[in-house]
Design a protein around this motif. Structure first.
Motif, PDB file in Angstrom:
ATOM      1  N   SER A 182      43.675  29.497  32.081  1.00  0.00           N
ATOM      2  CA  SER A 182      44.459  28.547  32.129  1.00  0.00           C
ATOM      3  C   SER A 182      43.953  27.137  32.564  1.00  0.00           C
ATOM      4  N   ILE A 183      43.295  27.278  33.718  1.00  0.00           N
ATOM      5  CA  ILE A 183      42.599  26.193  34.248  1.00  0.00           C
ATOM      6  C   ILE A 183      41.482  25.772  33.410  1.00  0.00           C
ATOM      7  N   ALA A 184      40.759  26.695  32.705  1.00  0.00           N
ATOM      8  CA  ALA A 184      39.533  26.180  31.930  1.00  0.00           C
ATOM      9  C   ALA A 184      40.083  25.381  30.701  1.00  0.00           C
ATOM     10  N   ARG A 185      41.460  25.564  30.260  1.00  0.00           N
ATOM     11  CA  ARG A 185      41.778  24.842  29.316  1.00  0.00           C
ATOM     12  C   ARG A 185      42.739  23.444  29.262  1.00  0.00           C
ATOM     13  N   GLY A 186      42.935  23.327  30.773  1.00  0.00           N
ATOM     14  CA  GLY A 186      43.642  22.210  31.197  1.00  0.00           C
ATOM     15  C   GLY A 186      45.306  22.623  31.403  1.00  0.00           C
ATOM     16  N   ALA A 187      45.493  23.665  31.343  1.00  0.00           N
ATOM     17  CA  ALA A 187      46.876  24.032  31.545  1.00  0.00           C
ATOM     18  C   ALA A 187      47.329  23.933  33.045  1.00  0.00           C
ATOM     19  N   GLY A 188      46.306  24.340  33.785  1.00  0.00           N
ATOM     20  CA  GLY A 188      46.281  24.307  35.376  1.00  0.00           C
ATOM     21  C   GLY A 188      45.127  23.772  35.898  1.00  0.00           C
ATOM     22  N   ASP A 189      44.849  23.497  37.106  1.00  0.00           N
ATOM     23  CA  ASP A 189      43.823  22.887  37.580  1.00  0.00           C
ATOM     24  C   ASP A 189      42.870  23.676  38.691  1.00  0.00           C
ATOM     25  N   VAL A 190      43.570  24.443  39.625  1.00  0.00           N
ATOM     26  CA  VAL A 190      42.786  25.264  40.935  1.00  0.00           C
ATOM     27  C   VAL A 190      43.262  26.611  40.800  1.00  0.00           C
ATOM     28  N   TYR A 191      42.302  27.502  41.118  1.00  0.00           N
ATOM     29  CA  TYR A 191      42.641  28.976  41.259  1.00  0.00           C
ATOM     30  C   TYR A 191      42.128  29.337  42.454  1.00  0.00           C
ATOM     31  N   LEU A 192      42.558  29.993  43.404  1.00  0.00           N
ATOM     32  CA  LEU A 192      42.355  30.647  44.551  1.00  0.00           C
ATOM     33  C   LEU A 192      42.492  31.862  44.593  1.00  0.00           C
ATOM     34  N   ARG A 193      41.442  32.750  45.154  1.00  0.00           N
ATOM     35  CA  ARG A 193      41.764  34.003  45.547  1.00  0.00           C
ATOM     36  C   ARG A 193      41.137  34.252  46.876  1.00  0.00           C
ATOM     37  N   LEU A 194      41.944  34.300  47.788  1.00  0.00           N
ATOM     38  CA  LEU A 194      41.667  34.338  49.074  1.00  0.00           C
ATOM     39  C   LEU A 194      41.352  35.839  49.912  1.00  0.00           C
ATOM     40  N   PRO A 195      40.503  36.217  50.618  1.00  0.00           N
ATOM     41  CA  PRO A 195      40.393  37.317  50.985  1.00  0.00           C
ATOM     42  C   PRO A 195      41.536  37.819  51.674  1.00  0.00           C
ATOM     43  N   THR A 196      41.922  38.983  51.507  1.00  0.00           N
ATOM     44  CA  THR A 196      43.054  39.997  52.180  1.00  0.00           C
ATOM     45  C   THR A 196      42.502  40.829  53.355  1.00  0.00           C
ATOM     46  N   ARG A 207      28.068  46.754  41.143  1.00  0.00           N
ATOM     47  CA  ARG A 207      29.384  46.716  40.350  1.00  0.00           C
ATOM     48  C   ARG A 207      30.310  45.627  41.156  1.00  0.00           C
ATOM     49  N   THR A 208      29.927  45.225  42.335  1.00  0.00           N
ATOM     50  CA  THR A 208      30.964  44.483  43.163  1.00  0.00           C
ATOM     51  C   THR A 208      30.166  43.060  43.362  1.00  0.00           C
ATOM     52  N   LEU A 209      30.873  42.074  43.802  1.00  0.00           N
ATOM     53  CA  LEU A 209      30.630  40.885  44.473  1.00  0.00           C
ATOM     54  C   LEU A 209      30.180  41.113  45.915  1.00  0.00           C
ATOM     55  N   LYS A 210      29.509  41.796  46.263  1.00  0.00           N
ATOM     56  CA  LYS A 210      29.334  42.286  47.712  1.00  0.00           C
ATOM     57  C   LYS A 210      28.905  41.112  48.501  1.00  0.00           C
ATOM     58  N   ASN A 211      28.132  40.138  47.785  1.00  0.00           N
ATOM     59  CA  ASN A 211      27.735  38.969  48.641  1.00  0.00           C
ATOM     60  C   ASN A 211      28.581  37.892  48.875  1.00  0.00           C
ATOM     61  N   ASN A 212      29.791  38.011  48.198  1.00  0.00           N
ATOM     62  CA  ASN A 212      30.853  36.859  48.045  1.00  0.00           C
ATOM     63  C   ASN A 212      32.170  37.338  48.827  1.00  0.00           C
ATOM     64  N   LYS A 213      32.733  36.432  49.293  1.00  0.00           N
ATOM     65  CA  LYS A 213      34.350  36.694  49.732  1.00  0.00           C
ATOM     66  C   LYS A 213      35.073  35.633  48.975  1.00  0.00           C
ATOM     67  N   GLY A 214      36.102  36.150  48.415  1.00  0.00           N
ATOM     68  CA  GLY A 214      37.250  35.252  47.798  1.00  0.00           C
ATOM     69  C   GLY A 214      36.653  34.519  46.587  1.00  0.00           C
ATOM     70  N   VAL A 215      37.469  33.626  45.918  1.00  0.00           N
ATOM     71  CA  VAL A 215      37.107  32.848  44.647  1.00  0.00           C
ATOM     72  C   VAL A 215      37.647  31.474  44.987  1.00  0.00           C
ATOM     73  N   VAL A 216      37.063  30.401  44.664  1.00  0.00           N
ATOM     74  CA  VAL A 216      37.517  28.983  44.622  1.00  0.00           C
ATOM     75  C   VAL A 216      37.147  28.397  43.145  1.00  0.00           C
ATOM     76  N   ALA A 217      38.219  28.387  42.420  1.00  0.00           N
ATOM     77  CA  ALA A 217      37.832  27.655  40.975  1.00  0.00           C
ATOM     78  C   ALA A 217      38.454  26.257  40.828  1.00  0.00           C
ATOM     79  N   ALA A 218      37.771  25.140  40.693  1.00  0.00           N
ATOM     80  CA  ALA A 218      38.354  24.127  40.554  1.00  0.00           C
ATOM     81  C   ALA A 218      37.522  22.949  39.558  1.00  0.00           C
ATOM     82  N   PRO A 219      38.087  21.876  39.241  1.00  0.00           N
ATOM     83  CA  PRO A 219      37.228  20.894  38.398  1.00  0.00           C
ATOM     84  C   PRO A 219      36.089  20.516  39.578  1.00  0.00           C
ATOM     85  N   LYS A 220      34.950  20.219  38.820  1.00  0.00           N
ATOM     86  CA  LYS A 220      33.614  20.167  39.517  1.00  0.00           C
ATOM     87  C   LYS A 220      34.007  18.897  40.434  1.00  0.00           C
ATOM     88  N   ALA A 221      34.423  17.848  40.045  1.00  0.00           N
ATOM     89  CA  ALA A 221      34.414  16.480  40.866  1.00  0.00           C
ATOM     90  C   ALA A 221      35.378  16.754  42.100  1.00  0.00           C
TER      91      ALA A 221
END
Length: 356
Positions: free
Chosen positions: A271-285, A324-338
């Motif tokens: 949805s954000i890639a095609r411009g229907a949304g803008d920011v996606y957050l997945r924060l660690p729980t 099989r996991t993103l063990k070096n990362n915590k959470g995800v932040v996806a947003a327009p580059k700028a």
């Protein structure tokens, strides 16, 4: 140097065929159940879609490995369930014979189906060609007719090179804006169903989901936003997947006033890639939870190829080469580059205040 056109073509066709199966499962079997035990529609769809996709990958690229979510032990112990899935799998094919033939045609027997499922046992890593597969991403979205996705990505030496998302319940119109109900009753009626793909360095595309040959693609890109207060913000439906309270604070810090859009699965990336949304957050729980690579690989590439940036909450690129996991990362932040750095700084400020 490969342009990965063959890999993209096979991935698109394989995901499209798997979506046909998941839609059959939903329409025939998902009548309000919400359990994921060995009799649930989710399990039937997961196993069936995984078998079809791995069959296609192994036919076209026999030396490639697959990181899949499922294994066939349950089915070997539960013959009735295995038979039920086999009946679905052997009857699922594309309308166009040449397209179906490109995927290797149908599996030959129930045992071939079980063997295909078990070929999703790669440990991952940063060497060679490895596919990451999530046959049904968004369990609860699938069950209630909300958003779910069939997700497939090719990693080469730990770098994502090809990504495909089949989203049966997203609108075909790439610019139809998201609203608070986008993740709810969104079943696959007319005007719904998209197939989104990307190859590293070649941009991202969207096309309507079909049942035979691939439909014509359209280039997609993230929406340019001058001020983050105008952004539309996506998050997981389940609070157990991402901290809603922290996300509300981050939105407030960025001046975002629109209600967040909650939806299941990598449909958020689409949805954000095609411009229907803008920011996606997945924060660690949880301090110990490690995200699975199949939940993010395709979406990560698609957003980056559409003009976005994807990192963890510390601003580090997602590392798909450590298993099989993103063990070096915590959470995800996806947003327009700028705008990405501004979003990451807000995330750090909010999460840092919680830790102090």
């Amino acid at each position: 140097m490969s342009d990965y056109s063959s890999e993209l073509h096979i991935a698109l066709l394989a995901v499209q065929r798997a979506v046909i199966l998941t839609k059959r499962v939903f329409n025939e079997k998902a009548k309000g159940t919400v359990s994921k035990d060995d009799k649930s529609p989710v399990t039937i769809g997961d196993f069936g879609a995984q078998a079809l996709i791995i069959k296609a990958i192994k036919h076209a690229f026999p030396k490639d490995e697959v990181v899949g979510e499922e294994e066939a032990n349950t089915l070997r112990e539960n013959k009735a369930l295995s038979n039920q899935i086999w009946e679905l799998v052997k009857g699922t094919k594309l309308d166009e014979p040449s397209s179906d033939a490109a995927l290797g045609g149908e599996l030959e027997s129930e045992e071939d189906m079980l063997k295909a499922i078990d070929q999703g046992n790669s440990k991952g890593g940063n060497k060679g060609r490895i596919w990451a597969l999530d046959p049904i991403d968004g369990t609860k979205g699938f069950l209630r007719g909300g958003q779910y996705a069939v997700c497939l990505a090719l990693m080469v030496d730990g770098q994502v090179k090809v990504g495909v998302l089949g989203c049966p319940n997203l609108p075909v119109d790439d610019k139809e804006p998201l609203d608070a109900k986008s993740g709810e009753d969104a079943s696959d009626g007319p005007g719904r169903g998209v197939l989104i793909g990307a190859v590293e360095g070649q941009g991202a595309t969207s096309r309507p989901l079909g049942t035979g040959t691939l439909q014509n693609p359209s280039a997609i890109s993230m929406r340019p936003i001058q001020d983050l207060k105008d952004a539309t913000f996506c998050e997981s439906v389940e609070a157990g997947h991402s901290s809603h309270d922290d996300q509300a604070e981050i939105a407030k810090k960025l001046g975002i006033t629109k209600p967040s859009v909650r939806m299941d699965s990598q449909a958020k990336y689409a949805s954000i890639a095609r411009g229907a949304g803008d920011v996606y957050l997945r924060l660690p729980t949880s301090k110990t939870y490690e995200e699975k690579i199949w939940d993010h690989a395709a979406g990560d590439l698609i957003v980056r190829e559409a003009g976005g940036e994807v990192t963890d909450v510390h601003g580090n690129r997602l590392d798909f080469g450590v298993g099989r996991t993103l063990k070096n990362n915590k959470g995800v932040v996806a947003a327009p580059k700028a705008s990405h750095n501004e979003v990451v700084e807000a995330v750090k400020a909010v999460l840092g205040s919680k830790a102090s």
